[in-house]
Design an enzyme around this catalytic site. Structure first.
Site, PDB file in Angstrom:
ATOM      1  N   ASP A  43       0.831  -1.200   0.000  1.00 34.20           N
ATOM      2  CA  ASP A  43       0.000   0.000   0.000  1.00 34.20           C
ATOM      3  C   ASP A  43       0.868   1.255   0.000  1.00 34.20           C
ATOM      4  OD1 ASP A  43      -2.802  -1.136   2.038  1.00 34.20           O
ATOM      5  OD2 ASP A  43      -2.019  -1.747   0.099  1.00 34.20           O
ATOM      6  N   ALA A  44       1.939   1.206   0.781  1.00 36.28           N
ATOM      7  CA  ALA A  44       2.784   2.398   0.874  1.00 36.28           C
ATOM      8  C   ALA A  44       3.418   2.708  -0.471  1.00 36.28           C
ATOM      9  CB  ALA A  44       3.860   2.186   1.926  1.00 36.28           C
ATOM     10  N   GLU A  45       3.766   1.663  -1.188  1.00 36.93           N
ATOM     11  CA  GLU A  45       4.379   1.881  -2.494  1.00 36.93           C
ATOM     12  C   GLU A  45       3.335   2.468  -3.447  1.00 36.93           C
ATOM     13  OE1 GLU A  45       7.575  -0.654  -5.142  1.00 36.93           O
ATOM     14  OE2 GLU A  45       6.443  -1.622  -3.570  1.00 36.93           O
ATOM     15  N   TYR A  46       2.111   1.955  -3.341  1.00 36.45           N
ATOM     16  CA  TYR A  46       1.003   2.491  -4.139  1.00 36.45           C
ATOM     17  C   TYR A  46       0.775   3.961  -3.769  1.00 36.45           C
ATOM     18  CZ  TYR A  46      -3.719   3.166  -5.935  1.00 36.45           C
ATOM     19  OH  TYR A  46      -4.813   3.661  -6.592  1.00 36.45           O
ATOM     20  N   SER A  92      -9.095  13.292  27.727  1.00 35.15           N
ATOM     21  CA  SER A  92      -8.291  12.080  27.845  1.00 35.15           C
ATOM     22  C   SER A  92      -8.522  11.481  29.233  1.00 35.15           C
ATOM     23  CB  SER A  92      -6.823  12.372  27.569  1.00 35.15           C
ATOM     24  OG  SER A  92      -6.344  13.240  28.547  1.00 35.15           O
ATOM     25  N   GLU A 127     -14.194  -1.703  30.192  1.00 34.42           N
ATOM     26  CA  GLU A 127     -14.036  -1.857  28.741  1.00 34.42           C
ATOM     27  C   GLU A 127     -12.570  -2.085  28.404  1.00 34.42           C
ATOM     28  OE1 GLU A 127     -15.572   1.835  27.177  1.00 34.42           O
ATOM     29  OE2 GLU A 127     -17.389   1.667  28.407  1.00 34.42           O
ATOM     30  N   LYS A 129      -9.224  -1.184  26.693  1.00 33.97           N
ATOM     31  CA  LYS A 129      -8.700   0.088  26.185  1.00 33.97           C
ATOM     32  C   LYS A 129      -8.032  -0.191  24.848  1.00 33.97           C
ATOM     33  CE  LYS A 129      -6.062   4.190  27.459  1.00 33.97           C
ATOM     34  NZ  LYS A 129      -5.402   4.362  26.186  1.00 33.97           N
ATOM     35  N   ASP A 131      -6.018   0.180  21.524  1.00 28.64           N
ATOM     36  CA  ASP A 131      -4.837   0.964  21.188  1.00 28.64           C
ATOM     37  C   ASP A 131      -4.933   1.412  19.731  1.00 28.64           C
ATOM     38  OD1 ASP A 131      -2.482   2.234  21.517  1.00 28.64           O
ATOM     39  OD2 ASP A 131      -1.219   0.442  21.483  1.00 28.64           O
ATOM     40  N   ARG A 150      -9.541  13.176  16.998  1.00 27.40           N
ATOM     41  CA  ARG A 150      -9.592  13.872  18.278  1.00 27.40           C
ATOM     42  C   ARG A 150      -8.815  15.194  18.218  1.00 27.40           C
ATOM     43  NH1 ARG A 150      -6.257  14.026  22.777  1.00 27.40           N
ATOM     44  NH2 ARG A 150      -7.358  14.458  24.717  1.00 27.40           N
ATOM     45  N   GLU A 187     -12.852   4.300  19.006  1.00 22.41           N
ATOM     46  CA  GLU A 187     -11.437   4.108  18.693  1.00 22.41           C
ATOM     47  C   GLU A 187     -11.318   3.353  17.375  1.00 22.41           C
ATOM     48  OE1 GLU A 187      -9.547   5.469  20.966  1.00 22.41           O
ATOM     49  OE2 GLU A 187      -7.547   4.552  20.923  1.00 22.41           O
ATOM     50  N   TYR A 239     -17.379   3.912  22.110  1.00 20.15           N
ATOM     51  CA  TYR A 239     -17.344   3.783  23.566  1.00 20.15           C
ATOM     52  C   TYR A 239     -17.897   4.974  24.353  1.00 20.15           C
ATOM     53  CZ  TYR A 239     -12.794   6.035  22.647  1.00 20.15           C
ATOM     54  OH  TYR A 239     -11.799   6.854  22.192  1.00 20.15           O
ATOM     55  N   LYS A 303     -15.184   2.973  34.111  1.00 19.32           N
ATOM     56  CA  LYS A 303     -15.987   4.199  34.175  1.00 19.32           C
ATOM     57  C   LYS A 303     -17.109   4.018  35.185  1.00 19.32           C
ATOM     58  CE  LYS A 303     -15.224   4.687  29.232  1.00 19.32           C
ATOM     59  NZ  LYS A 303     -15.747   4.565  27.877  1.00 19.32           N
ATOM     60  N   LYS A 327      -3.532   0.823  32.769  1.00 21.75           N
ATOM     61  CA  LYS A 327      -2.566   0.431  31.744  1.00 21.75           C
ATOM     62  C   LYS A 327      -1.902  -0.905  32.079  1.00 21.75           C
ATOM     63  CE  LYS A 327      -1.332   3.046  28.912  1.00 21.75           C
ATOM     64  NZ  LYS A 327      -1.211   4.290  28.186  1.00 21.75           N
ATOM     65  N   CYS A 421      23.477 -13.266  -1.945  1.00 21.85           N
ATOM     66  CA  CYS A 421      22.311 -13.869  -1.296  1.00 21.85           C
ATOM     67  C   CYS A 421      22.738 -15.096  -0.502  1.00 21.85           C
ATOM     68  CB  CYS A 421      21.287 -14.262  -2.358  1.00 21.85           C
ATOM     69  SG  CYS A 421      19.941 -15.249  -1.677  1.00 21.85           S
ATOM     70  N   CYS A 424      21.306 -18.402  -2.319  1.00 15.64           N
ATOM     71  CA  CYS A 424      21.678 -18.879  -3.651  1.00 15.64           C
ATOM     72  C   CYS A 424      22.971 -18.270  -4.168  1.00 15.64           C
ATOM     73  CB  CYS A 424      20.546 -18.600  -4.638  1.00 15.64           C
ATOM     74  SG  CYS A 424      20.372 -16.850  -5.022  1.00 15.64           S
ATOM     75  N   CYS A 439      17.690 -10.008  -3.338  1.00 18.56           N
ATOM     76  CA  CYS A 439      18.414 -10.978  -4.146  1.00 18.56           C
ATOM     77  C   CYS A 439      17.750 -10.994  -5.513  1.00 18.56           C
ATOM     78  CB  CYS A 439      18.324 -12.366  -3.505  1.00 18.56           C
ATOM     79  SG  CYS A 439      18.747 -13.664  -4.657  1.00 18.56           S
ATOM     80  N   CYS A 444      16.506 -18.480  -6.661  1.00 17.64           N
ATOM     81  CA  CYS A 444      16.616 -18.394  -5.208  1.00 17.64           C
ATOM     82  C   CYS A 444      15.421 -19.143  -4.589  1.00 17.64           C
ATOM     83  CB  CYS A 444      16.611 -16.924  -4.817  1.00 17.64           C
ATOM     84  SG  CYS A 444      16.877 -16.668  -3.078  1.00 17.64           S
TER      85      CYS A 444
HETATM   86  S1  IVH Z   1     -13.293   6.787  27.151  1.00 15.41           S
HETATM   87  C1  IVH Z   1     -13.618  10.998  28.678  1.00 15.41           C
HETATM   88  N1  IVH Z   1     -13.067   4.258  26.485  1.00 15.41           N
HETATM   89  O1  IVH Z   1      -7.931   6.150  25.436  1.00 15.41           O
HETATM   90  C2  IVH Z   1     -13.343   9.590  28.320  1.00 15.41           C
HETATM   91  N2  IVH Z   1     -11.327   5.736  25.841  1.00 15.41           N
HETATM   92  O2  IVH Z   1      -6.356   7.767  27.318  1.00 15.41           O
HETATM   93  C3  IVH Z   1     -12.957   9.427  26.930  1.00 15.41           C
HETATM   94  N3  IVH Z   1      -9.548   4.670  24.541  1.00 15.41           N
HETATM   95  O3  IVH Z   1      -8.531   9.308  24.028  1.00 15.41           O
HETATM   96  C4  IVH Z   1     -12.339   8.150  26.624  1.00 15.41           C
HETATM   97  N4  IVH Z   1     -10.410   2.645  24.520  1.00 15.41           N
HETATM   98  O4  IVH Z   1      -8.503   7.260  22.497  1.00 15.41           O
HETATM   99  C5  IVH Z   1     -12.491   5.466  26.435  1.00 15.41           C
HETATM  100  N5  IVH Z   1     -13.047   2.000  25.927  1.00 15.41           N
HETATM  101  C6  IVH Z   1     -12.470   3.216  25.892  1.00 15.41           C
HETATM  102  C7  IVH Z   1     -11.233   3.433  25.228  1.00 15.41           C
HETATM  103  C8  IVH Z   1     -10.703   4.719  25.243  1.00 15.41           C
HETATM  104  C9  IVH Z   1      -9.402   3.404  24.115  1.00 15.41           C
HETATM  105  C10 IVH Z   1      -8.590   5.758  24.283  1.00 15.41           C
HETATM  106  C11 IVH Z   1      -9.190   7.017  23.710  1.00 15.41           C
HETATM  107  C12 IVH Z   1      -8.839   8.093  24.668  1.00 15.41           C
HETATM  108  C13 IVH Z   1      -7.671   7.531  25.377  1.00 15.41           C
HETATM  109  C14 IVH Z   1      -7.546   8.133  26.742  1.00 15.41           C
END
Ligand code: IVH
Length: 681
Positions: A43-46, A92, A127, A129, A131, A150, A187, A239, A303, A327, A421, A424, A439, A444
């Protein structure tokens, strides 16, 4: 991808030639990707090709043609993203680094502020989290009308066109009680298998890989051309609500249930917890399950469930009091790099791999790590004998993050990129602008299998019956080592296969025999020269007329052909400069392979006429029809322009037919097309 040697001194002429080459390359790769599901480049090459074309067209607006891939309706690329102000700021979260902090930073504070007794329980929602990167979606009366990143929490970028390419996201909500305005936060993430594939492709193509799935997701979403985003299988979990008009939710669990009910993707692993200890148990459980999930999570989020209580607790400067991000500890370990091994990939890319003193990395014993490429090895100054930090970041294959230089004793050894290589002994080439070493040998081992499959395929030498399964068996039995060996096979060789009958063996042999007299362009295409697709192979066959002439062609001669620029020309030259490749071709010719150039019928009735086929053809295949046209001197092109001679429309013809009518181009149905061929004979 740059013009790196003299072609013409006139920059405008250079740009014209290069843009034609880029349009044709992009068209070729689009077809490989969308129609054949067999991309040849990453994809990057494209993306790089696409960007280069955009830039050229920007510089020389006269070069823009309606057929340019940059001008397609529906997915016009943006110059830049528009800024979008979030109606409510996107906050955040405060972090908790361990179980104790989950209790102290959330439960203790919440109870204190709410005046709840220590042994009473608060209802929480737990929930994973994700990434990835946070986005806000806007649904107005149930229709997706906007999406933004965001950004700094107050202002993000308008990524609506890109978000619309996420297949898991409904463009209209279903169900009842859909609010007039629904802002939803979620996310965007890239599933791990897609992440691994993108990085594999990148490494094969000599590009630096994405460091982790989050970067890959962000890079894919923040693409100015939505069609590039569409090629990446991004996904989303919702979320949190933003501004909502026309509906209300009593709690986070209420909101998630409503969102899921309207068709929005909600992580099925979310779970209500009666009290903080259940939330801690959830964190522990998710950490244990982390490695078996198909996406990367870096913790859990807890939460306060009730929205009434959330409002009462409120926010600190940039994060809510009612939630905490729990975390996971990083998956890193320290060990000794005992050796650097060389691995050769499918397209001949030679990658350095670290052999490690086995070390436990959050429950997995690790003995190998990728070093990605030679530039990275040099940049990080990684040496054999070094103590290194390894990390598993969203991938089963760990990576060497850095060296503990302070622990060196002077006996550590650097490793230079190989000249030959390791598999080979062929010459190793570093292609301009790529980080990878490749190579170039046609014999090869890791490359052989794919090259034989390609050689025998229908659009190449068309060896009927010799599919992947038989190619694998030929290799496993040691009967072929390169494409030339196919022509030395005997019936007895095939009879050694499992479940092989006399008739099938004879048929396979006959098919190989029949392939000896294929057209020159098929043979050129079958060689699998990088960047040489079927169309380029045809142009080469037509221009040079024989394999001998092509082998001797200079870069200047090659680039003088329409649509062939420096990238393609250089790749062809590199291929024919390789002694091994020449020897294999020589053996094929000695076995009686005689690629024939079908002299183009100059003076044929269709000379100078171009044809476009569209819709479903019922009386003949496109391939066959194309051959008929070419036999009479005409050519087949992919898209309609002012220069198109005829459009042949089958059933269910769409936009091409419309365009041809607008441009006043003669439209033929299948019957009329056959009549034209008859009369033009
Ligand atoms: S709630 C005010 N729920 O984590 C609350 N955030 O460190 C808003 N993230 O900016 C966030 N999974 O990008 C929430 N189940 C989840 C999440 C989540 C990932 C991320 C989100 C946020 C960051 C905060």
């Amino acid at each position: 991808m740059q013009l790196s040697f003299p072609d013409s001194n006139d920059p405008a002429q250079k740009a014209e030639k290069r843009s034609a080459e880029l349009r044709s390359l992009i068209g070729h790769h689009n077809q490989r990707y969308y129609q054949l599901d067999a991309p040849e480049i990453s994809d990057a090459e494209y993306d790089a090709l696409f960007r280069e074309l955009l830039e050229l067209e920007e510089q020389y607006p006269g070069l823009v043609t309606p057929e340019s891939p940059t001008r397609r309706i529906g997915g016009a690329p943006l110059e830049k993203f528009r800024a979008v102000k979030h109606r409510l700021p996107m906050l955040s979260l405060d972090n908790a680094a361990n179980e104790d902090e989950i209790r102290s930073k959330l439960d203790v504070r919440v109870k204190k502020l709410l005046g709840v007794g220590g042994d009473e329980t608060v209802g929480y929602m737990c929930e994973p989290k994700m990434d990835g990167l946070a986005v806000e979606l806007v649904y107005e009366n149930g229709t997706l009308t906007g999406a933004s990143t965001r950004g700094d929490g107050y202002t993000g970028e308008d990524v609506t066109a890109n978000i619309r390419t996420l297949r898991c996201l409904p463009l209209t909500l279903n169900g009842t009680g859909i609010p007039a305005l629904l802002e939803v936060r979620g996310e965007v993430y890239l599933p791990l298998d897609a992440f691994r594939k993108i990085n594999r492709d990148k490494e094969e193509n000599g590009e630096p890989p994405f460091a982790n799935p989050r970067n890959a997701a962000a890079g894919s979403l923040r693409q100015l051309d939505p069609r590039i985003t569409a090629r990446r299988p991004l996904a989303i979990f919702c979320y949190a609500p933003g501004q909502v008009e026309g509906a209300s939710f009593a709690s986070q669990s209420d909101f998630l249930a409503a969102a899921a009910g309207w068709g929005l993707p909600v992580n099925p692993l979310v779970r209500a917890a009666a009290g903080i200890e259940e939330a801690v148990a959830y964190y522990r459980e998710m950490q244990a399950r982390r490695d078996s999930l198909p996406y990367e999570i870096d913790g859990t989020v807890v939460k306060v469930d009730s929205y009434l209580l959330q409002r009462e607790l409120g926010e600190k400067s940039r994060s809510p009091v009612w939630a905490v991000a729990c975390k996971f500890p990083p998956r890193q370990a320290e060990t000794v790099l005992e050796d650097i091994l060389l691995s050769v990939g499918r397209t001949g890319v030679i990658t350095p791999v670290a052999q490690l003193r086995p070390v436990d990395l959050s429950g997995v014993t690790v003995a190998r790590a990728t070093l990605h490429n030679w530039d990275e090895l040099a940049a990080k100054d990684i040496r054999i004998g070094d103590t290194v930090i390894v990390e598993r970041a969203g991938d089963v294959i760990p990576a060497v993050v850095r060296v503990r230089e302070e622990l060196r004793n002077g006996s550590e050894k650097s490793m230079a990129p190989p000249q030959k290589c390791p598999q080979c002994g062929s010459e190793v080439v570093r292609i301009a602008d790529e980080v990878a070493l490749r190579c170039m040998g046609l014999s090869c081992p890791p490359q052989i299998r794919e090259s034989i499959k390609h050689f025998a395929s229908r659009t190449a030498m068309d060896i009927e019956g010799l599919g992947d399964r038989f190619v694998e068996q030929l290799l496993a039995l040691g009967l072929v080592h390169n494409v030339a060996d196919l022509y030395a096979l005997t019936k007895d060789d095939f009879m050694a296969f499992e479940r092989m009958g006399d008739k099938l063996a004879s048929n396979l042999l006959a098919a190989i025999e029949a392939s000896k007299s294929r057209e020159l362009y098929r043979f050129i295409f079958a060689l699998g020269i990088r960047h040489v697709g079927e169309r380029t192979a045809k142009a080469l066959a037509q221009a040079f007329g024989s394999l001998d002439n092509l082998k001797k062609a200079t870069l200047e001669e090659l680039t003088s052909i329409r649509d062939i620029g420096t990238t393609v020309a250089q790749s062809i030259r590199t291929f024919f400069d390789n002694e091994e490749n020449l020897a294999i071709i020589g053996r094929m010719l000695a076995s009686g392979v005689t690629p024939t150039a079908t002299a183009k019928k100059v003076g044929g009735k269709l000379t100078g006429k171009s044809f476009v086929f569209t819709g479903t053809l019922t009386r003949f295949s496109r391939e066959h029809a194309g051959k008929l046209v070419e036999d009479q001197g005409g050519s087949v092109v992919g898209s309609v322009s002012k220069k198109t001679g005829y459009l042949v429309a089958g059933t269910e013809a769409g936009s091409k037919l419309e365009k041809a009518r607008q441009l006043g181009i003669t439209v033929l149905d299948e019957e009329e097309f056959l009549n034209l061929l008859e009369t033009s004979r």
